[in-house]
Design a protein around this motif. Structure first.
Motif, PDB file in Angstrom:
ATOM      1  N   UNK A 112     -69.540  16.791  61.007  1.00 43.70           N
ATOM      2  CA  UNK A 112     -68.845  17.066  62.166  1.00 43.70           C
ATOM      3  C   UNK A 112     -69.524  16.449  63.401  1.00 43.70           C
ATOM      4  N   UNK A 113     -70.923  16.308  63.318  1.00 46.26           N
ATOM      5  CA  UNK A 113     -71.344  15.887  64.573  1.00 46.26           C
ATOM      6  C   UNK A 113     -70.801  14.320  64.920  1.00 46.26           C
ATOM      7  N   UNK A 114     -70.607  13.397  63.746  1.00 49.68           N
ATOM      8  CA  UNK A 114     -69.973  12.066  63.642  1.00 49.68           C
ATOM      9  C   UNK A 114     -68.497  12.332  64.281  1.00 49.68           C
ATOM     10  N   UNK A 115     -67.796  13.142  63.772  1.00 45.94           N
ATOM     11  CA  UNK A 115     -66.614  13.291  64.144  1.00 45.94           C
ATOM     12  C   UNK A 115     -66.383  13.685  65.709  1.00 45.94           C
ATOM     13  N   UNK A 116     -67.154  14.587  66.368  1.00 44.68           N
ATOM     14  CA  UNK A 116     -67.363  15.053  67.702  1.00 44.68           C
ATOM     15  C   UNK A 116     -67.683  13.867  68.513  1.00 44.68           C
ATOM     16  N   UNK A 117     -68.697  13.069  68.025  1.00 46.48           N
ATOM     17  CA  UNK A 117     -69.164  12.068  68.774  1.00 46.48           C
ATOM     18  C   UNK A 117     -68.208  10.647  68.946  1.00 46.48           C
ATOM     19  N   UNK A 118     -67.388  10.678  67.979  1.00 48.71           N
ATOM     20  CA  UNK A 118     -66.309   9.629  68.127  1.00 48.71           C
ATOM     21  C   UNK A 118     -65.436   9.637  69.081  1.00 48.71           C
ATOM     22  N   UNK A 119     -65.072  10.896  69.518  1.00 48.20           N
ATOM     23  CA  UNK A 119     -63.857  11.091  70.528  1.00 48.20           C
ATOM     24  C   UNK A 119     -64.475  11.481  71.916  1.00 48.20           C
ATOM     25  N   UNK A 120     -65.686  11.597  72.022  1.00 48.82           N
ATOM     26  CA  UNK A 120     -66.378  12.150  73.415  1.00 48.82           C
ATOM     27  C   UNK A 120     -66.286  11.033  74.412  1.00 48.82           C
ATOM     28  N   UNK A 121     -66.083  11.228  75.603  1.00 45.54           N
ATOM     29  CA  UNK A 121     -66.219  10.493  76.803  1.00 45.54           C
ATOM     30  C   UNK A 121     -67.682  10.416  77.326  1.00 45.54           C
ATOM     31  N   UNK A 122     -68.210   9.312  77.243  1.00 45.11           N
ATOM     32  CA  UNK A 122     -69.771   9.411  77.683  1.00 45.11           C
ATOM     33  C   UNK A 122     -69.640   9.393  79.158  1.00 45.11           C
ATOM     34  N   UNK A 123     -70.993   9.998  79.751  1.00 44.10           N
ATOM     35  CA  UNK A 123     -71.299   9.877  81.033  1.00 44.10           C
ATOM     36  C   UNK A 123     -70.466  10.910  81.743  1.00 44.10           C
ATOM     37  N   UNK A 124     -69.819  11.900  81.035  1.00 47.90           N
ATOM     38  CA  UNK A 124     -69.107  12.718  81.618  1.00 47.90           C
ATOM     39  C   UNK A 124     -69.768  13.727  82.456  1.00 47.90           C
ATOM     40  N   UNK A 125     -69.269  14.130  83.670  1.00 47.76           N
ATOM     41  CA  UNK A 125     -69.927  15.360  84.364  1.00 47.76           C
ATOM     42  C   UNK A 125     -69.836  16.687  83.446  1.00 47.76           C
ATOM     43  N   UNK A 126     -70.827  17.865  83.632  1.00 47.59           N
ATOM     44  CA  UNK A 126     -70.673  18.982  82.730  1.00 47.59           C
ATOM     45  C   UNK A 126     -69.238  19.422  82.857  1.00 47.59           C
ATOM     46  N   UNK A 127     -68.672  19.568  84.123  1.00 47.15           N
ATOM     47  CA  UNK A 127     -67.133  20.313  84.209  1.00 47.15           C
ATOM     48  C   UNK A 127     -66.219  19.386  83.393  1.00 47.15           C
ATOM     49  N   UNK A 128     -66.393  18.137  83.283  1.00 45.92           N
ATOM     50  CA  UNK A 128     -65.601  17.398  82.706  1.00 45.92           C
ATOM     51  C   UNK A 128     -65.613  17.445  81.358  1.00 45.92           C
ATOM     52  N   UNK A 129     -66.893  17.276  80.762  1.00 42.17           N
ATOM     53  CA  UNK A 129     -67.077  17.237  79.361  1.00 42.17           C
ATOM     54  C   UNK A 129     -66.747  18.521  78.757  1.00 42.17           C
ATOM     55  N   UNK A 130     -66.943  19.567  79.432  1.00 46.20           N
ATOM     56  CA  UNK A 130     -66.592  20.944  79.030  1.00 46.20           C
ATOM     57  C   UNK A 130     -65.125  21.066  78.964  1.00 46.20           C
ATOM     58  N   UNK A 131     -64.346  20.721  79.803  1.00 49.85           N
ATOM     59  CA  UNK A 131     -62.805  20.983  80.042  1.00 49.85           C
ATOM     60  C   UNK A 131     -62.396  20.035  78.720  1.00 49.85           C
TER      61      UNK A 131
END
Length: 211
Positions: A112-131
Motif C-alpha cells: 500500500x505504501x508503494x501504491x500511495x507513493x506512486x501517485x503522490x505529488x511531491x513537495x506539496x503544501x500540507x493543505x494541497x497534500x491533504x486535499x
C-alpha cells in the motif's frame, strides 16, 4: 466504473453491461425486458452504442418467414463495465502471495505504501497534500470526506468490503493504511496519518503534522 470514465449515462451503461455479460447477441425486446425499459428506449440506447462502436448489429435466424430480427453484441472496443475480473485477480493474489506469508499484514501495508507513493505529488503544501489525498481516495471508491477542523478522514464506503472474502479484508485494510502513509511521506508535506479506526461500516483516520 463511473460515468466519468466511460462517458455513458446510467441507462446506456446498463445496456452495455448487459451485452457484455450475455453469452449470445440480444434482441431489442430481450434487452428491454431484462432492464425494464420500453422497447423504443432500448433500441435508442442500442443504436447509440453501435454509433459509438461499442456494439454491433447482426441478423439472427428466426426460423420464420419475413425479415430476420436484429441482435446486438458488445465489441472489443467497448469499455469494460464490470470490475469482477479485477476483484477476482485481487483475491487470487492475496490468497497466493500475501496470506501465506508470516508477515502478511506487513507485506500488505508495504504494498500500500508503494501504491500511495506512486501517485503522490511531491513537495506539496500540507493543505494541497491533504486535499489531493481526499480526492485520490474518493476517486478510488472509498467514499471519503474530511473535517478540516480536526483533520479527520472519514471513509463512509469501502469498495472492497462487500466484494472481498471477509478473511482477506484485513489485508485490504493494511494496504489502505499503507496507501495513506506512503502518499503523505512521498508528498513531503510534513503530514502523517494515524492508524485507521476500522468500524463495521465507517472507518476514520486522523492526519496531523509531524512532530
Amino acid at each position: 466504473m463511473s460515468s466519468t470514465q466511460h462517458g455513458l449515462g446510467p441507462t446506456r451503461a446498463k445496456v452495455l453491461a448487459l451485452l457484455q455479460s450475455a453469452p449470445v447477441p440480444l434482441q431489442v425486446t430481450e434487452v428491454a425486458d431484462e432492464l425494464g425499459l420500453h422497447k423504443n428506449s432500448a433500441r435508442f440506447h442500442l443504436d447509440a452504442l453501435v454509433d459509438s462502436s461499442y456494439a454491433r448489429r447482426q441478423t439472427v435466424a428466426a426460423g420464420q418467414p419475413g425479415r430476420p430480427p436484429l441482435a446486438f453484441s458488445a465489441t472489443s472496443e467497448a469499455p469494460t463495465m464490470t470490475n469482477l475480473h479485477l476483484l477476482e485477480v485481487t483475491q487470487v493474489l492475496l490468497a497466493q502471495f500475501v496470506a501465506p506469508a508470516e508477515n502478511a499484514l506487513t507485506r500488505a501495508e508495504q504494498a500500500g505504501r508503494t501504491w500511495g507513493a506512486g501517485i503522490a505529488t511531491q513537495d506539496a503544501s500540507p493543505a494541497d497534500a491533504f486535499g489531493d489525498l481526499v480526492d485520490h481516495l474518493a476517486e478510488r471508491g472509498f467514499g471519503t470526506s474530511h473535517d478540516v477542523t480536526t483533520s479527520t478522514l472519514t471513509f463512509a464506503r469501502c469498495p472492497f468490503r462487500a466484494s472481498i472474502d471477509p478473511e482477506q479484508l484485513p489485508f485490504i485494510c493494511a494496504m489502505h493504511q499503507g496507501f495513506l502513509d506512503g502518499y503523505l511521506e512521498a508528498s513531503r508535506s510534513g503530514l502523517t496519518a494515524g492508524r485507521i479506526d476500522i468500524g463495521p461500516r465507517t472507518c476514520r483516520a486522523e492526519v496531523t503534522m509531524s512532530a
